[in-house]
Every structure is written in C-alpha cells, then in structure tokens.
Write a protein that holds these residues in place. Structure first.
Motif, PDB file in Angstrom:
ATOM      1  N   SER A   1      11.149   8.881   8.432  1.00 44.26           N
ATOM      2  CA  SER A   1      12.421   8.501   7.817  1.00 44.26           C
ATOM      3  C   SER A   1      12.151   7.278   6.952  1.00 44.26           C
ATOM      4  N   MET A   2      12.085   7.486   5.643  1.00 48.00           N
ATOM      5  CA  MET A   2      11.839   6.355   4.758  1.00 48.00           C
ATOM      6  C   MET A   2      13.041   5.426   4.705  1.00 48.00           C
ATOM      7  N   ARG A   3      14.201   5.929   5.016  1.00 50.24           N
ATOM      8  CA  ARG A   3      15.383   5.060   5.076  1.00 50.24           C
ATOM      9  C   ARG A   3      15.186   4.013   6.160  1.00 50.24           C
ATOM     10  N   SER A   4      14.588   4.419   7.283  1.00 51.36           N
ATOM     11  CA  SER A   4      14.324   3.469   8.360  1.00 51.36           C
ATOM     12  C   SER A   4      13.157   2.548   8.034  1.00 51.36           C
ATOM     13  N   ALA A   5      12.136   3.100   7.402  1.00 53.35           N
ATOM     14  CA  ALA A   5      10.925   2.329   7.137  1.00 53.35           C
ATOM     15  C   ALA A   5      11.098   1.334   5.994  1.00 53.35           C
ATOM     16  N   GLY A   6      11.820   1.736   4.941  1.00 57.37           N
ATOM     17  CA  GLY A   6      11.930   0.899   3.754  1.00 57.37           C
ATOM     18  C   GLY A   6      10.716   1.067   2.857  1.00 57.37           C
ATOM     19  N   GLY A   7      10.838   0.580   1.639  1.00 56.82           N
ATOM     20  CA  GLY A   7       9.735   0.699   0.688  1.00 56.82           C
ATOM     21  C   GLY A   7       9.720   2.059   0.031  1.00 56.82           C
ATOM     22  N   ASP A   8       8.643   2.324  -0.702  1.00 55.97           N
ATOM     23  CA  ASP A   8       8.558   3.572  -1.449  1.00 55.97           C
ATOM     24  C   ASP A   8       7.571   4.530  -0.796  1.00 55.97           C
ATOM     25  N   THR A   9       7.762   5.809  -1.081  1.00 58.85           N
ATOM     26  CA  THR A   9       6.958   6.845  -0.440  1.00 58.85           C
ATOM     27  C   THR A   9       5.513   6.853  -0.943  1.00 58.85           C
ATOM     28  N   GLY A  10       5.317   6.459  -2.193  1.00 51.99           N
ATOM     29  CA  GLY A  10       3.951   6.440  -2.723  1.00 51.99           C
ATOM     30  C   GLY A  10       3.071   5.455  -1.982  1.00 51.99           C
ATOM     31  N   SER A  11       3.575   4.245  -1.761  1.00 52.54           N
ATOM     32  CA  SER A  11       2.762   3.254  -1.053  1.00 52.54           C
ATOM     33  C   SER A  11       2.603   3.618   0.415  1.00 52.54           C
ATOM     34  N   MET A  12       3.613   4.277   1.000  1.00 50.06           N
ATOM     35  CA  MET A  12       3.477   4.709   2.391  1.00 50.06           C
ATOM     36  C   MET A  12       2.417   5.799   2.514  1.00 50.06           C
ATOM     37  N   THR A  13       2.430   6.745   1.581  1.00 52.50           N
ATOM     38  CA  THR A  13       1.397   7.784   1.587  1.00 52.50           C
ATOM     39  C   THR A  13       0.019   7.157   1.463  1.00 52.50           C
ATOM     40  N   GLY A  14      -0.094   6.198   0.558  1.00 51.09           N
ATOM     41  CA  GLY A  14      -1.372   5.513   0.389  1.00 51.09           C
ATOM     42  C   GLY A  14      -1.799   4.774   1.638  1.00 51.09           C
ATOM     43  N   ALA A  15      -0.850   4.134   2.324  1.00 47.91           N
ATOM     44  CA  ALA A  15      -1.169   3.408   3.545  1.00 47.91           C
ATOM     45  C   ALA A  15      -1.634   4.351   4.651  1.00 47.91           C
ATOM     46  N   LEU A  16      -0.976   5.490   4.771  1.00 41.71           N
ATOM     47  CA  LEU A  16      -1.390   6.474   5.764  1.00 41.71           C
ATOM     48  C   LEU A  16      -2.800   6.972   5.491  1.00 41.71           C
ATOM     49  N   ARG A  17      -3.100   7.223   4.230  1.00 39.49           N
ATOM     50  CA  ARG A  17      -4.440   7.713   3.879  1.00 39.49           C
ATOM     51  C   ARG A  17      -5.492   6.624   4.078  1.00 39.49           C
ATOM     52  N   ARG A  18      -5.135   5.369   3.816  1.00 43.79           N
ATOM     53  CA  ARG A  18      -6.097   4.286   4.065  1.00 43.79           C
ATOM     54  C   ARG A  18      -6.356   4.130   5.558  1.00 43.79           C
ATOM     55  N   ALA A  19      -5.307   4.246   6.365  1.00 42.58           N
ATOM     56  CA  ALA A  19      -5.490   4.130   7.807  1.00 42.58           C
ATOM     57  C   ALA A  19      -6.367   5.258   8.343  1.00 42.58           C
ATOM     58  N   LEU A  20      -6.215   6.455   7.777  1.00 41.25           N
ATOM     59  CA  LEU A  20      -7.012   7.605   8.204  1.00 41.25           C
ATOM     60  C   LEU A  20      -8.429   7.561   7.658  1.00 41.25           C
ATOM     61  N   GLY A  21      -8.606   6.929   6.507  1.00 42.28           N
ATOM     62  CA  GLY A  21      -9.920   6.879   5.875  1.00 42.28           C
ATOM     63  C   GLY A  21     -10.241   8.167   5.142  1.00 42.28           C
ATOM     64  N   PRO A  22     -11.336   8.175   4.370  1.00 43.95           N
ATOM     65  CA  PRO A  22     -11.657   9.348   3.549  1.00 43.95           C
ATOM     66  C   PRO A  22     -11.951  10.607   4.349  1.00 43.95           C
ATOM     67  N   GLU A  23     -12.326  10.474   5.607  1.00 40.90           N
ATOM     68  CA  GLU A  23     -12.618  11.647   6.439  1.00 40.90           C
ATOM     69  C   GLU A  23     -11.391  12.129   7.214  1.00 40.90           C
ATOM     70  N   GLY A  24     -10.283  11.424   7.095  1.00 40.01           N
ATOM     71  CA  GLY A  24      -9.080  11.799   7.823  1.00 40.01           C
ATOM     72  C   GLY A  24      -8.203  12.752   7.031  1.00 40.01           C
ATOM     73  N   THR A  25      -7.298  13.422   7.713  1.00 43.33           N
ATOM     74  CA  THR A  25      -6.405  14.401   7.079  1.00 43.33           C
ATOM     75  C   THR A  25      -4.965  14.117   7.477  1.00 43.33           C
ATOM     76  N   LEU A  26      -4.104  14.046   6.476  1.00 41.77           N
ATOM     77  CA  LEU A  26      -2.683  13.774   6.644  1.00 41.77           C
ATOM     78  C   LEU A  26      -1.904  15.088   6.524  1.00 41.77           C
ATOM     79  N   VAL A  27      -1.038  15.369   7.487  1.00 37.83           N
ATOM     80  CA  VAL A  27      -0.265  16.622   7.525  1.00 37.83           C
ATOM     81  C   VAL A  27       1.216  16.290   7.641  1.00 37.83           C
ATOM     82  N   VAL A  28       2.044  17.039   6.918  1.00 37.58           N
ATOM     83  CA  VAL A  28       3.501  16.883   7.004  1.00 37.58           C
ATOM     84  C   VAL A  28       4.153  18.255   7.066  1.00 37.58           C
ATOM     85  N   PRO A  29       5.341  18.355   7.667  1.00 36.62           N
ATOM     86  CA  PRO A  29       6.082  19.615   7.604  1.00 36.62           C
ATOM     87  C   PRO A  29       6.654  19.799   6.203  1.00 36.62           C
ATOM     88  N   ALA A  30       6.647  21.028   5.716  1.00 38.06           N
ATOM     89  CA  ALA A  30       7.226  21.343   4.401  1.00 38.06           C
ATOM     90  C   ALA A  30       8.178  22.526   4.558  1.00 38.06           C
TER      91      ALA A  30
END
Length: 269
Positions: free
Chosen positions: A35-64
C-alpha cells in the motif's frame, strides 16, 4: 535504523536499508503486497529500493491480478447489482479481453503496476491471477501457469514455495496475503466452482470458462493474526518508510495456513 529526517526516510537508500534490517534476503525471492498510501513516497524509488535490498541475484514478484475481464468476479457482481438485463449485457460486451502484455492490474496497487511496467519484467499468463516479476529467477517462477489453476500447484505460488521465497506485506494486512490461497488447494477435496472471463485469441475476443478451487479470503485476517501470534519468530515486523510491515517465509505461512484452515473451516468457522 538509518536517517531520522522525513526527507531521508523517503530516500531509496534509506528504504533499502530498512528492508534489509527487516530481514529481506539479498539474492532471494520476494513476493510483495504493498500500500503506497501507507508507505508514502513514489513507486519508482520503492521499486528501486526493493531491488537494491534483493541485490542483482534477487527476484522481485508482485501480483498482477485482473478482475475487470470476468463476469464471475466479486467486483463485477457488485457493479451489476440492481442493473437491468440490458445494462448487464452492455457491460459484459465492453469488458476488456485479457492480454498479458498489455492488460493493467489497477486493483493490485501502484507498486505492482510499476513493477509490471518496468523494462525487463515478465508476467505469467493466467487471465485472472497473473504475477509479474523482475530478476534472474522470473522466467522459472512464472512459467507454466495453467489457465485453469488460479493459485495452486500449477501457479507461481507453488514455484515461490519451492524457491523458499519471502513475503512482504508492506503497509497491508494479512487479509491481503495471497500465499494463504496455496493452502486452500492443499486441503483434501477443496470446494470448487466455475469461473468465466474474456480473453484475447487469434480469432479475437472470446469467453473462457473453467472450474477451479473456490477461493475464499474472508478469514485470512484472523489466520494471519494467529500465524504471527503462534509463530512470533517467523514474522518480522517493522517500518518501511511510514508503513508498518510484515516479512515472513512463504513456506512457513502456507504450512501454517494448511493446518489452520483444516481445523477452522471444517468446524464451519
């Protein structure tokens, strides 16, 4: 915890640090409900933060997931309540056919849409409960999503279970925990129902009807509360930006849910 000012708290580097401190595994697989409404900020930087936390070998999954192309979905039934037969027919005729390359998933939230639209993202092909993913394991996790299996053994949820993925509820509650649905499939003789949706085909727009497990998330909130209470060491809770969030292993959640549902639903809740 990094940075105390609100400005830095919304920064991508600080958010990545929060995610790592919460327990996100570098190089792992992470399923996110946000819930970005709860988190605040923008989705682009959040996506980037998730990918940085996972690192280049990590995989990010979301429901679509898409409910907009189904006339058996809860949202459709809510929309047509009280309408005439003619108005219902007009609405059905206007419903968009599912196209995995183009169909939006507006009910899944802004972060899920940002991930889905990120260059390099892949998407599974189920016309109702697809997943999108970014990272080296994306193709393996999303492959083979059977069109008559929403969230069972022939879906990405089962592959996420095998991959020992983590689940992040970012500003959302356990009522949004899709992983619990896999436990529904693993119960003996789960109830089933008919589903119908409109899909794109070589011959144009067509309706697709199939039978699958009757999905029921009505008790997921108390299920999650019991999971966190009975298995407190399995659930890590903390802040990500402004959002109270929960992190846990998908396997642990599904295994707990399978036993919990077997007891509670057999008792009629």
């Amino acid at each position: 915890m990094c940075a105390v000012t609100q400005h830095l708290l919304l920064g991508g580097e600080c958010t990545a640090t929060q995610l790592s401190e919460l327990g996100v595994r570098r190089g792992g697989v992470l399923l996110v409900h946000a819930s970005m409404r709860s988190a605040g900020g923008d989705t682009g930087s959040m996506t980037g933060a998730l990918r940085r936390a996972l690192g280049p070998e990590g995989t990010l999954v979301v429901p679509a997931f898409t409910t907009e192309n189904s006339d058996t979905s809860r949202s459709y039934l809510d929309r047509v309540r009280g309408l005439s037969d003619e108005a219902r027919a007009e609405l059905r005729a206007s419903m968009p056919a599912f196209d995995p390359a183009a169909s939006p998933a507006p009910t899944m939230g802004a972060l899920a849409e940002t991930v889905r639209l990120t260059p390099g993202a892949l998407r599974s092909t189920h016309p109702q409960t697809s997943f999108a993913a970014l990272g080296p394991a994306a193709a393996a996790l999303l492959a083979g999503h059977s069109q008559d299996c929403h969230l069972g053994e022939e879906s990405p949820l089962a592959r996420l279970y095998e991959a020992d993925a983590q689940v992040l509820l970012l500003g959302t509650g356990f009522d949004r925990c899709t992983a619990f649905h896999l436990a529904e499939y693993r119960r003996p003789d789960p109830p089933r129902r008919r589903y119908r949706c409109v899909v794109a085909s070589e011959d144009g727009r067509r309706w697709w009807e199939y039978e699958d497990v009757a999905l029921d998330d009505s008790d997921f909130a108390p299920l999650g509360e019991d999971f966190a209470r009975v298995r407190p060491r399995a659930v890590s809770t903390g802040r990500v930006r402004s959002a109270r969030s929960h992190l846990f292993r998908l396997r642990a959640a599904v295994d707990f849910a399978e036993e919990w549902l077997g007891l509670r639903r057999s008792e009629g809740r």
